[in-house]
Design a protein around this motif. Sequence first.
Motif, PDB file in Angstrom:
ATOM      1  N   THR B   7       2.727   1.712   4.051  1.00  0.00           N
ATOM      2  CA  THR B   7       3.500   2.935   3.839  1.00  0.00           C
ATOM      3  C   THR B   7       2.850   3.775   2.750  1.00  0.00           C
ATOM      4  OG1 THR B   7       4.922   1.766   2.260  1.00  0.00           O
ATOM      5  CG2 THR B   7       5.723   1.958   4.538  1.00  0.00           C
ATOM      6  N   PRO B   8       2.960   5.113   2.844  1.00  0.00           N
ATOM      7  CA  PRO B   8       3.463   5.844   4.001  1.00  0.00           C
ATOM      8  C   PRO B   8       2.416   5.895   5.102  1.00  0.00           C
ATOM      9  CG  PRO B   8       2.642   7.375   2.373  1.00  0.00           C
ATOM     10  CD  PRO B   8       2.474   6.003   1.774  1.00  0.00           C
ATOM     11  N   SER B   9       2.780   6.438   6.246  1.00  0.00           N
ATOM     12  CA  SER B   9       1.797   6.574   7.321  1.00  0.00           C
ATOM     13  C   SER B   9       0.884   7.765   7.045  1.00  0.00           C
ATOM     14  CB  SER B   9       2.487   6.729   8.674  1.00  0.00           C
ATOM     15  OG  SER B   9       3.371   7.831   8.648  1.00  0.00           O
ATOM     16  N   HIS B  10       1.418   8.772   6.354  1.00  0.00           N
ATOM     17  CA  HIS B  10       0.640   9.947   6.013  1.00  0.00           C
ATOM     18  C   HIS B  10       1.060  10.436   4.634  1.00  0.00           C
ATOM     19  CE1 HIS B  10      -0.966  14.188   7.375  1.00  0.00           C
ATOM     20  NE2 HIS B  10      -1.725  13.613   6.474  1.00  0.00           N
ATOM     21  N   GLN B  11       0.074  10.675   3.793  1.00  0.00           N
ATOM     22  CA  GLN B  11       0.325  11.148   2.442  1.00  0.00           C
ATOM     23  C   GLN B  11      -0.527  12.390   2.198  1.00  0.00           C
ATOM     24  OE1 GLN B  11       2.038   9.256  -0.448  1.00  0.00           O
ATOM     25  NE2 GLN B  11       1.897  11.311  -1.296  1.00  0.00           N
ATOM     26  N   VAL B  12       0.132  13.450   1.814  1.00  0.00           N
ATOM     27  CA  VAL B  12      -0.582  14.675   1.452  1.00  0.00           C
ATOM     28  C   VAL B  12      -0.418  14.882  -0.044  1.00  0.00           C
ATOM     29  CG1 VAL B  12      -0.837  17.145   1.838  1.00  0.00           C
ATOM     30  CG2 VAL B  12      -0.105  15.664   3.720  1.00  0.00           C
ATOM     31  N   THR B  13      -1.521  15.125  -0.735  1.00  0.00           N
ATOM     32  CA  THR B  13      -1.465  15.290  -2.170  1.00  0.00           C
ATOM     33  C   THR B  13      -2.447  16.350  -2.620  1.00  0.00           C
ATOM     34  OG1 THR B  13      -1.506  14.088  -4.280  1.00  0.00           O
ATOM     35  CG2 THR B  13      -3.220  13.565  -2.702  1.00  0.00           C
ATOM     36  N   GLN B  14      -2.201  16.879  -3.779  1.00  0.00           N
ATOM     37  CA  GLN B  14      -3.118  17.880  -4.322  1.00  0.00           C
ATOM     38  C   GLN B  14      -4.204  17.197  -5.146  1.00  0.00           C
ATOM     39  OE1 GLN B  14      -0.592  20.750  -6.413  1.00  0.00           O
ATOM     40  NE2 GLN B  14      -0.840  22.161  -4.695  1.00  0.00           N
ATOM     41  N   MET B  15      -5.362  17.796  -5.150  1.00  0.00           N
ATOM     42  CA  MET B  15      -6.487  17.288  -5.916  1.00  0.00           C
ATOM     43  C   MET B  15      -6.062  17.075  -7.371  1.00  0.00           C
ATOM     44  SD  MET B  15     -10.242  19.034  -5.860  1.00  0.00           S
ATOM     45  CE  MET B  15      -9.609  20.555  -6.505  1.00  0.00           C
ATOM     46  N   PHE B 104      -5.535  -6.214  10.221  1.00  0.00           N
ATOM     47  CA  PHE B 104      -5.451  -4.888   9.632  1.00  0.00           C
ATOM     48  C   PHE B 104      -4.073  -4.263   9.861  1.00  0.00           C
ATOM     49  CE2 PHE B 104      -9.682  -3.434   8.248  1.00  0.00           C
ATOM     50  CZ  PHE B 104     -10.420  -4.547   8.586  1.00  0.00           C
ATOM     51  N   GLY B 105      -3.665  -3.469   8.886  1.00  0.00           N
ATOM     52  CA  GLY B 105      -2.466  -2.677   9.040  1.00  0.00           C
ATOM     53  C   GLY B 105      -2.764  -1.399   9.814  1.00  0.00           C
ATOM     54  N   PRO B 106      -1.741  -0.594  10.074  1.00  0.00           N
ATOM     55  CA  PRO B 106      -1.916   0.625  10.861  1.00  0.00           C
ATOM     56  C   PRO B 106      -2.578   1.761  10.093  1.00  0.00           C
ATOM     57  CG  PRO B 106       0.348   0.429  10.150  1.00  0.00           C
ATOM     58  CD  PRO B 106      -0.342  -0.836   9.726  1.00  0.00           C
ATOM     59  N   GLY B 107      -2.663   1.622   8.774  1.00  0.00           N
ATOM     60  CA  GLY B 107      -3.346   2.626   7.967  1.00  0.00           C
ATOM     61  C   GLY B 107      -2.428   3.671   7.377  1.00  0.00           C
ATOM     62  N   THR B 108      -2.892   4.264   6.286  1.00  0.00           N
ATOM     63  CA  THR B 108      -2.265   5.442   5.690  1.00  0.00           C
ATOM     64  C   THR B 108      -3.291   6.564   5.721  1.00  0.00           C
ATOM     65  OG1 THR B 108      -0.783   4.250   4.187  1.00  0.00           O
ATOM     66  CG2 THR B 108      -1.396   6.496   3.558  1.00  0.00           C
ATOM     67  N   ARG B 109      -2.888   7.676   6.320  1.00  0.00           N
ATOM     68  CA  ARG B 109      -3.790   8.829   6.320  1.00  0.00           C
ATOM     69  C   ARG B 109      -3.556   9.609   5.041  1.00  0.00           C
ATOM     70  NH1 ARG B 109      -7.006  11.229   9.529  1.00  0.00           N
ATOM     71  NH2 ARG B 109      -6.338  10.055  11.382  1.00  0.00           N
ATOM     72  N   LEU B 110      -4.554   9.670   4.186  1.00  0.00           N
ATOM     73  CA  LEU B 110      -4.463  10.417   2.930  1.00  0.00           C
ATOM     74  C   LEU B 110      -5.199  11.732   3.091  1.00  0.00           C
ATOM     75  CD1 LEU B 110      -3.721  10.617  -0.090  1.00  0.00           C
ATOM     76  CD2 LEU B 110      -5.936   9.541  -0.593  1.00  0.00           C
ATOM     77  N   THR B 111      -4.480  12.806   2.829  1.00  0.00           N
ATOM     78  CA  THR B 111      -5.066  14.143   2.870  1.00  0.00           C
ATOM     79  C   THR B 111      -4.973  14.748   1.480  1.00  0.00           C
ATOM     80  OG1 THR B 111      -4.386  14.430   5.173  1.00  0.00           O
ATOM     81  CG2 THR B 111      -4.980  16.415   3.941  1.00  0.00           C
ATOM     82  N   VAL B 112      -6.107  15.063   0.909  1.00  0.00           N
ATOM     83  CA  VAL B 112      -6.161  15.682  -0.416  1.00  0.00           C
ATOM     84  C   VAL B 112      -6.513  17.150  -0.247  1.00  0.00           C
ATOM     85  CG1 VAL B 112      -7.187  15.615  -2.712  1.00  0.00           C
ATOM     86  CG2 VAL B 112      -6.915  13.494  -1.407  1.00  0.00           C
ATOM     87  N   THR B 113      -5.640  18.015  -0.766  1.00  0.00           N
ATOM     88  CA  THR B 113      -5.861  19.464  -0.589  1.00  0.00           C
ATOM     89  C   THR B 113      -6.242  20.125  -1.912  1.00  0.00           C
ATOM     90  OG1 THR B 113      -3.541  19.956  -0.978  1.00  0.00           O
ATOM     91  CG2 THR B 113      -4.200  19.512   1.302  1.00  0.00           C
TER      92      THR B 113
END
Lengths: 111, 113
Positions: B7-15, B104-113
């Motif tokens: 968890t989470p499946s998708h994480q969006v964060t700022q630089m 392996f787990g399903p992964g967390t997609r990390l997006t850094v903006t």
Amino acid sequence: GESVGLHLPTLSVQEGDNSIINCAYSNSASDYFIWYKQESGKGPQFIIDIRSNMDKRQGQRVTVLLNKTVKHLSLQIAATQPGDSAVYFCAERVGNEKLTFGTGTRLTIIP
Amino acid sequence: EPEVTQTPSHQVTQMGQEVILRCVPISNHLYFYWYRQILGQKVEFLVSFYNNEISEKSEIFDDQFSVERPDGSNFTLKIRSTKLEDSAMYFCASNRQGSYEQYFGPGTRLTVT
């Protein structure tokens, strides 16, 4: 440096036919190899593994062949099905815990 | 069938922000790993963890990264100050004693903006 790589980035196979995915490795000290299947948006899923003291290992519809002389690993999938469409990675282990992955081959099963 | 969860499946964060990615390995497993996969590239090893300490880490795993097993079930990856190039899928994996097979787990997609 040492690396694990794949000969073909993409492979298309007619449904029902057999497929062979190849992998070259360069570290002669590798003692364990594993094939993973990765579907879009998912984590790598174990398919089959083989230790370096073996040449061949069979599972359900899958066979892994290891040729240590030429440092070559292959995955054979028999009677392919649409659900076999995915990216396939080989990975090696060199006496410690981590796995070193190859670049992957995308297998597409044509209905 | 037991599985690795993340968890989470998708994480969006700022630089520049800190992120913590969470994993629950399979319960009887003793070896834990983090890998990452930049879009379209191969899976890369980050770190392995055994007996409450790091057993191996890659050159990617610099001082910005840390791992922790805060309790008997969770295994976390912290990135202190994220960079754009940290954007990737992060996979947790585990294996039991006596087996090389890593789940392996399903992964967390990390997006850094």
